[in-house]
Scaffold this active site. Structure first.
Site, short mmCIF file in Angstrom:
data_model
loop_
_atom_site.label_atom_id
_atom_site.label_comp_id
_atom_site.label_asym_id
_atom_site.label_seq_id
_atom_site.Cartn_x
_atom_site.Cartn_y
_atom_site.Cartn_z
N GLN A 143 26.95 -99.32 -31.78
CA GLN A 143 25.85 -98.68 -32.50
C GLN A 143 24.73 -99.70 -32.70
O GLN A 143 24.86 -100.60 -33.54
CB GLN A 143 26.40 -98.20 -33.85
CG GLN A 143 25.42 -97.51 -34.74
CD GLN A 143 25.98 -97.38 -36.16
OE1 GLN A 143 26.93 -98.07 -36.53
NE2 GLN A 143 25.38 -96.53 -36.95
N SER A 146 21.06 -101.29 -36.81
CA SER A 146 20.51 -102.26 -37.76
C SER A 146 19.69 -103.34 -37.06
O SER A 146 20.01 -103.75 -35.93
CB SER A 146 21.64 -102.95 -38.53
OG SER A 146 22.41 -102.00 -39.21
N SER A 178 28.73 -104.32 -34.34
CA SER A 178 30.18 -104.46 -34.15
C SER A 178 30.53 -104.11 -32.72
O SER A 178 29.92 -103.20 -32.13
CB SER A 178 30.95 -103.51 -35.08
OG SER A 178 30.47 -103.58 -36.38
N GLU A 261 30.39 -90.51 -39.27
CA GLU A 261 31.21 -91.64 -39.66
C GLU A 261 32.55 -91.04 -40.13
O GLU A 261 32.58 -90.15 -40.97
CB GLU A 261 30.53 -92.37 -40.82
CG GLU A 261 30.90 -93.79 -40.81
CD GLU A 261 29.96 -94.60 -41.68
OE1 GLU A 261 28.89 -94.11 -42.06
OE2 GLU A 261 30.35 -95.72 -41.99
N GLU A 388 25.26 -100.19 -53.45
CA GLU A 388 24.10 -99.74 -54.24
C GLU A 388 23.55 -98.43 -53.67
O GLU A 388 23.20 -97.52 -54.42
CB GLU A 388 22.98 -100.81 -54.24
CG GLU A 388 23.29 -102.05 -55.06
CD GLU A 388 24.23 -103.01 -54.35
OE1 GLU A 388 24.47 -102.84 -53.14
OE2 GLU A 388 24.75 -103.92 -55.02
#
Ligand SMILES: Cc1cc2nc3c(=O)[nH]c(=O)nc-3n(C[C@H](O)[C@H](O)[C@H](O)COP(=O)(O)OP(=O)(O)OC[C@H]3O[C@@H](n4cnc5c(N)ncnc54)[C@H](O)[C@@H]3O)c2cc1C
Length: 415
Positions: A143, A146, A178, A261, A388
């Site tokens: 993926q 990010s 990853s 996910e 968060e």
């Protein structure tokens, strides 16, 4: 009560597993000092062993696939079985009783998130080329979302894709990717329209990881291994048929990936995670280290185990709802948050029980091994949405608290 269909499916799964693998030892019913005491959450194997590990994963996925358990929910035309997510969960629960190869390198991201996204958004040639290969264990997918400047705020991706004739040319940098080092393909989010509001100027592409200009650089973690990578894309030429979804419509594609996910229901049942949250294991550790008489530590253990039990009940409720055909509700968000928190608390509790033995290896079974879990826990509170961000989601969508202030640009896409 299980239906006949489910009973038949479970019996078929057990017949297949009995014919191919042995039953797994129950790590929660431990005899102190015996067996494997590894508490590694991430791999820290030398490269050669890592390759063998990946090979074993591919091999087991191939056997699953040949026997009809490789893609239980997938469409038959792409090599799937066409069954329901409940069949999938049932198979996972049964397989967890057996000593099978760990296929996480294929399944967590590739089969769990990228495969369903390809199915929903890719062009026919790409589906034909990659879906059967992925679910047969031949292709691993990563993926490429990010970036150094886009994590929680994923819509800020800056990797550029510029159209040149029938191709697109990609330039930019991804990070924390990853399994990129083992992957044949990656799903990349790129910026195609810098003028549009950020969610509306993104396009998704499937990137062959051996394309000229793709460079994978490993990032070493404090656990010792290197599961993540930086991926540099320099003038990478991608044919337009590798585009998923519409031009500038990549945010919809990204949402499909993120929503797929894998549900964490039942995922606490095996391996080091099961041991870390097991009352038997933790109390045996206290006895072995002569800390059982410490009432303050025992009180902390009790508090932790109550939360572990509550999380298990939430997971069981989610599973019941799923079996009844009800989509997972807010309990899944709580469950995900608790997963990271429970493991973090367990690792911190154990480091207080062990004292110096968590940093200096005395050779005593089941003690220093916890270091690997302790060092992995910060990552567990970040991956798949930080703690968060999860709390923000729970506050806004479950508790109905006021939303975070949003900027004028964000308001255009987020009512
Ligand atoms: C184990 C692991 C595996 C990963 N694998 C992949 C992968 O395969 N592919 C991929 O694309 N990415 C992957 N990631 C990256 C992951 O998705 C990001 O790390 C995550 O989304 C957070 O982004 P960031 O690291 O840029 O932190 P930031 O978004 O920069 O956050 C920094 C800090 O600010 C806080 N923060 C940010 N925004 C808010 C807000 N609105 N309100 C309150 N607090 C806020 C965060 O909680 C955090 O504490 C992985 C990460 C980990 C740890």
């Amino acid at each position: 009560m299980e239906s006949d269909d489910m009973r038949d499916f479970a019996a078929e799964a057990r017949r297949f597993l009995d014919a191919h693998v042995a039953k797994a030892p129950d790590r929660t019913a431990l005899t102190w000092g015996e067996g494997d005491d590894s508490m590694a959450y991430f791999s820290s194997l030398p490269l050669e062993e890592e390759r063998e590990f990946v090979q074993r994963a591919r091999e087991w996925q191939r056997i699953r696939h040949e026997n009809g358990f490789g893609w239980i929910t997938g469409p038959v035309e792409y090599g799937g079985r066409g069954l329901t997510p409940v069949h999938d969960l049932l198979y996972d629960a049964i397989e967890s009783e057996y000593d099978v190869a760990d296929t996480g390198v294929l399944s967590v991201i590739g089969l769990g998130m990228i495969g369903p996204t390809i199915l929903a958004h890719a062009q026919p040639r790409i589906k034909d080329r990659w879906l059967p290969a992925m679910y047969r264990g031949d292709a691993i997918a990563c993926q490429l979302f990010s970036e150094p400047g886009a994590g929680s705020d994923l819509a800020s991706v800056a990797t550029r894709a510029v159209r040149e004739g029938e191709d697109w040319v990609l330039n930019g940098q991804k990070v924390w990717t990853s399994v990129a080092q083992h992957s044949q393909i990656g799903l990349a989010l790129t910026r195609t329209n810098p003028e549009a509001p950020k969610h509306r100027g993104i396009t998704a592409f499937l990137v062959p990881m051996d394309a000229p200009g793709v460079e994978v650089r490993p990032l070493r973690q404090m656990t010792g291994g290197a599961d993540f990578n930086e991926v540099f894309l320099t003038d990478v030429r991608i044919p337009d048929d590798h585009r998923l979804g519409e031009v500038d419509g990549g945010w919809t594609v990204a949402l499909t990936t993120l929503m797929n996910e894998r549900a964490t229901v039942g995922s606490e049942g095996v391996g080091p995670v099961a041991a870390a949250l097991s009352p038997d294991h933790l109390s045996a550790l206290m006895r072995a280290t002569w800390t059982w008489d410490d009432r303050a530590l025992r009180a902390r253990l009790a508090e932790l185990l109550v939360d572990v039990l509550a999380t298990e009940h939430l997971n069981a409720r989610a599973l019941r709802r799923l079996r009844a055909g009800v989509a997972p509700g807010p309990e899944m968000s709580v469950s995900k948050l608790m997963y990271g928190q429970n493991l973090t608390r367990a690792a911190h509790f154990v480091s207080d029980v062990l004292g110096p033995r968590i940093i200096a290896d005395t050779g005593q079974w089941g003690t220093y091994a916890w270091t690997e879990l302790l060092l992995a826990t910060p990552a567990l509170r970040i991956l798949g949405g930080t703690e968060e961000i999860m709390k923000n989601i729970l506050a806004e969508r479950v508790l109905g608290l006021p939303k975070e202030p949003v900027t004028a640009a964000a308001k255009e896409v987020r009512p």
